[in-house]
Write a protein that holds these residues in place. Structure first.
Motif, PDB file in Angstrom:
ATOM      1  N   GLU A 157      50.665  54.558  46.871  1.00  0.00           N
ATOM      2  CA  GLU A 157      50.249  53.320  46.223  1.00  0.00           C
ATOM      3  C   GLU A 157      51.253  52.860  45.172  1.00  0.00           C
ATOM      4  N   ASP A 158      52.170  53.743  44.762  1.00  0.00           N
ATOM      5  CA  ASP A 158      53.218  53.350  43.820  1.00  0.00           C
ATOM      6  C   ASP A 158      54.086  52.226  44.382  1.00  0.00           C
ATOM      7  N   PHE A 159      54.111  52.107  45.704  1.00  0.00           N
ATOM      8  CA  PHE A 159      54.957  51.104  46.346  1.00  0.00           C
ATOM      9  C   PHE A 159      54.227  49.777  46.543  1.00  0.00           C
ATOM     10  N   TYR A 160      52.947  49.743  46.198  1.00  0.00           N
ATOM     11  CA  TYR A 160      52.152  48.515  46.352  1.00  0.00           C
ATOM     12  C   TYR A 160      51.603  48.141  44.989  1.00  0.00           C
ATOM     13  N   ARG A 161      52.111  47.081  44.426  1.00  0.00           N
ATOM     14  CA  ARG A 161      51.770  46.689  43.058  1.00  0.00           C
ATOM     15  C   ARG A 161      50.470  45.901  43.015  1.00  0.00           C
ATOM     16  N   GLU A 162      49.507  46.387  42.240  1.00  0.00           N
ATOM     17  CA  GLU A 162      48.281  45.659  41.953  1.00  0.00           C
ATOM     18  C   GLU A 162      48.154  45.498  40.445  1.00  0.00           C
ATOM     19  N   ALA A 163      47.493  44.445  40.023  1.00  0.00           N
ATOM     20  CA  ALA A 163      47.268  44.239  38.595  1.00  0.00           C
ATOM     21  C   ALA A 163      46.458  45.402  38.031  1.00  0.00           C
ATOM     22  N   THR A 164      46.857  45.870  36.877  1.00  0.00           N
ATOM     23  CA  THR A 164      46.153  46.971  36.220  1.00  0.00           C
ATOM     24  C   THR A 164      44.883  46.453  35.550  1.00  0.00           C
ATOM     25  N   SER A 165      44.020  47.366  35.108  1.00  0.00           N
ATOM     26  CA  SER A 165      42.792  46.963  34.415  1.00  0.00           C
ATOM     27  C   SER A 165      43.126  46.194  33.135  1.00  0.00           C
ATOM     28  N   SER A 166      44.231  46.572  32.482  1.00  0.00           N
ATOM     29  CA  SER A 166      44.671  45.861  31.280  1.00  0.00           C
ATOM     30  C   SER A 166      45.089  44.437  31.612  1.00  0.00           C
ATOM     31  N   GLU A 167      45.802  44.257  32.719  1.00  0.00           N
ATOM     32  CA  GLU A 167      46.236  42.923  33.136  1.00  0.00           C
ATOM     33  C   GLU A 167      45.042  42.056  33.525  1.00  0.00           C
ATOM     34  N   VAL A 168      44.050  42.664  34.170  1.00  0.00           N
ATOM     35  CA  VAL A 168      42.838  41.923  34.532  1.00  0.00           C
ATOM     36  C   VAL A 168      42.113  41.462  33.268  1.00  0.00           C
ATOM     37  N   PHE A 169      42.017  42.354  32.286  1.00  0.00           N
ATOM     38  CA  PHE A 169      41.368  42.010  31.009  1.00  0.00           C
ATOM     39  C   PHE A 169      42.083  40.839  30.342  1.00  0.00           C
ATOM     40  N   GLN A 170      43.415  40.894  30.324  1.00  0.00           N
ATOM     41  CA  GLN A 170      44.203  39.818  29.708  1.00  0.00           C
ATOM     42  C   GLN A 170      44.029  38.501  30.464  1.00  0.00           C
ATOM     43  N   PHE A 171      43.940  38.587  31.784  1.00  0.00           N
ATOM     44  CA  PHE A 171      43.738  37.381  32.595  1.00  0.00           C
ATOM     45  C   PHE A 171      42.390  36.738  32.269  1.00  0.00           C
ATOM     46  N   LYS A 172      41.351  37.550  32.200  1.00  0.00           N
ATOM     47  CA  LYS A 172      40.008  37.025  31.930  1.00  0.00           C
ATOM     48  C   LYS A 172      39.913  36.404  30.532  1.00  0.00           C
ATOM     49  N   ALA A 173      40.805  36.827  29.643  1.00  0.00           N
ATOM     50  CA  ALA A 173      40.782  36.308  28.265  1.00  0.00           C
ATOM     51  C   ALA A 173      41.537  34.996  28.115  1.00  0.00           C
ATOM     52  N   LEU A 174      42.222  34.541  29.163  1.00  0.00           N
ATOM     53  CA  LEU A 174      42.995  33.302  29.087  1.00  0.00           C
ATOM     54  C   LEU A 174      42.079  32.099  28.863  1.00  0.00           C
ATOM     55  N   SER A 175      42.551  31.132  28.094  1.00  0.00           N
ATOM     56  CA  SER A 175      41.774  29.905  27.864  1.00  0.00           C
ATOM     57  C   SER A 175      41.721  29.032  29.113  1.00  0.00           C
ATOM     58  N   LEU A 176      42.632  29.276  30.053  1.00  0.00           N
ATOM     59  CA  LEU A 176      42.713  28.470  31.268  1.00  0.00           C
ATOM     60  C   LEU A 176      41.590  28.768  32.246  1.00  0.00           C
ATOM     61  N   VAL A 177      40.986  29.945  32.150  1.00  0.00           N
ATOM     62  CA  VAL A 177      39.967  30.358  33.121  1.00  0.00           C
ATOM     63  C   VAL A 177      38.691  30.801  32.423  1.00  0.00           C
ATOM     64  N   SER A 178      37.606  30.685  33.170  1.00  0.00           N
ATOM     65  CA  SER A 178      36.326  31.246  32.747  1.00  0.00           C
ATOM     66  C   SER A 178      35.811  32.071  33.923  1.00  0.00           C
ATOM     67  N   VAL A 179      35.954  33.389  33.810  1.00  0.00           N
ATOM     68  CA  VAL A 179      35.623  34.291  34.917  1.00  0.00           C
ATOM     69  C   VAL A 179      34.220  34.855  34.713  1.00  0.00           C
ATOM     70  N   SER A 180      33.406  34.746  35.736  1.00  0.00           N
ATOM     71  CA  SER A 180      32.036  35.242  35.660  1.00  0.00           C
ATOM     72  C   SER A 180      32.019  36.744  35.394  1.00  0.00           C
ATOM     73  N   GLU A 181      31.109  37.170  34.524  1.00  0.00           N
ATOM     74  CA  GLU A 181      30.968  38.599  34.241  1.00  0.00           C
ATOM     75  C   GLU A 181      30.489  39.361  35.467  1.00  0.00           C
ATOM     76  N   ARG A 182      29.847  38.663  36.373  1.00  0.00           N
ATOM     77  CA  ARG A 182      29.341  39.317  37.599  1.00  0.00           C
ATOM     78  C   ARG A 182      30.452  39.591  38.611  1.00  0.00           C
ATOM     79  N   LEU A 183      31.584  38.950  38.407  1.00  0.00           N
ATOM     80  CA  LEU A 183      32.712  39.170  39.320  1.00  0.00           C
ATOM     81  C   LEU A 183      33.505  40.379  38.830  1.00  0.00           C
ATOM     82  N   THR A 184      33.058  41.563  39.215  1.00  0.00           N
ATOM     83  CA  THR A 184      33.704  42.800  38.766  1.00  0.00           C
ATOM     84  C   THR A 184      34.734  43.313  39.762  1.00  0.00           C
ATOM     85  N   ASP A 185      34.521  43.037  41.041  1.00  0.00           N
ATOM     86  CA  ASP A 185      35.470  43.442  42.081  1.00  0.00           C
ATOM     87  C   ASP A 185      36.300  42.227  42.483  1.00  0.00           C
TER      88      ASP A 185
END
Length: 272
Positions: A157-185
């Motif tokens: 999996e080192d060869f396949y890059r996915e956003a980390t949990s930290s990156e997901v957290f930062q994305f959800k905190a952006l003012s550009l988006v409002s991500v539902s709390e129910r969307l966990t996966d």
């Protein structure tokens, strides 16, 4: 000699059968693995197996070197076989055993030469085909589908890059988006695209000018599942996240030849 790997663990057994049709594939057209690239029929991905990832291959090759220490496949092992492996000289070929290849309580008609048709019942079997899912040679691992082989090799999996949990957290905190709390996966594909967005120096979702461009551009694709409220993209589903990321990556566009609106599942930058 044939070696098998058991499901969900890095345990190996010997299988005392001959697989004469299990041969090295004809690998002519190769492309370095890129999750965004779609292969043509005759093409293969490859990854360079460096020293830090050599264990993913050594787990298998060591079995052929130390074959006397391997146990034969037992009755309990049989239903847990995940990979069938064969070594040919210094090359190793692999076939993944998926659920579709397992045969349980099935009857088949068989017609031996110069004999009557017979009915054979298979209580517990595995279908072996000539299709090779992975092939290792000279520090390269060749394959066609990463999703199929990812459970076969340690740390691949080192060869396949996915956003980390930290990156997901930062994305959800952006003012550009409002991500539902129910969307966990968010989904593997979306996590990969989010990683691509984060790795692209020309894309900055926190930048006010980039935000303005996205809020203007999405209006051209009203037939898609965009939802915007108070200058925010509302994301309540994987589908909404998917089209948002495609918009950010420029994968929603107008064909300059036909003026048809297009949606691309992947893209690759053209470099001079």
């Amino acid at each position: 000699m044939i070696v098998v790997k058991l499901c969900k663990v890095y345990e190996y057994r010997e299988l005392s059968v001959k697989l004469d049709d299990f041969i090295i594939p004809n690998v002519l057209n190769t492309i370095k693995f890129d999750a965004e690239t779609k292969l043509e029929e005759e093409e293969w991905f490859y990854i360079e197996v460096d020293q830090s990832h050599k264990k993913m291959i050594d787990n298998y090759s060591d079995c052929f070197i130390n074959s006397v220490s391997l146990n034969e496949v037992s009755d309990n092992d049989f239903s847990n076989i995940e990979v069938i492996v064969k070594q040919i000289d210094t090359n190793i070929i692999f076939q993944k055993i998926t659920s579709s290849k397992r045969i349980v309580n099935k009857s088949i008609l068989k017609k031996p030469e110069d004999k009557k048709v017979e009915m054979n019942t298979i209580d517990n079997g595995i279908e072996i085909t000539s299709k090779i899912d992975a092939y290792y040679s000279e520090d390269r691992l060749y394959f066609k589908n990463f999703a199929i082989i990812k459970s076969m090799f340690e740390n691949i999996e080192d060869f396949y890059r996915e956003a980390t949990s930290s990156e997901v957290f930062q994305f959800k905190a952006l003012s550009l988006v409002s991500v539902s709390e129910r969307l966990t996966d968010l989904g593997t594909r979306n996590l990969n695209m989010l990683a691509i967005v984060n790795d692209d120096d020309e894309i900055d979702l926190s930048d006010s000018h980039f935000k303005e461009k996205m809020l203007l551009e999405y209006q051209k694709y009203s037939e898609l599942d965009f939802e915007v409220d108070n200058q925010q993209f509302i994301i309540n589903s994987k589908k909404q996240l998917n089209i948002f990321l495609k918009l950010a990556l420029g994968r929603l566009y107008e064909n300059p030849m036909t003026r048809q609106k297009m949606e691309a599942s992947s893209a690759k930058k053209i470099h001079k």
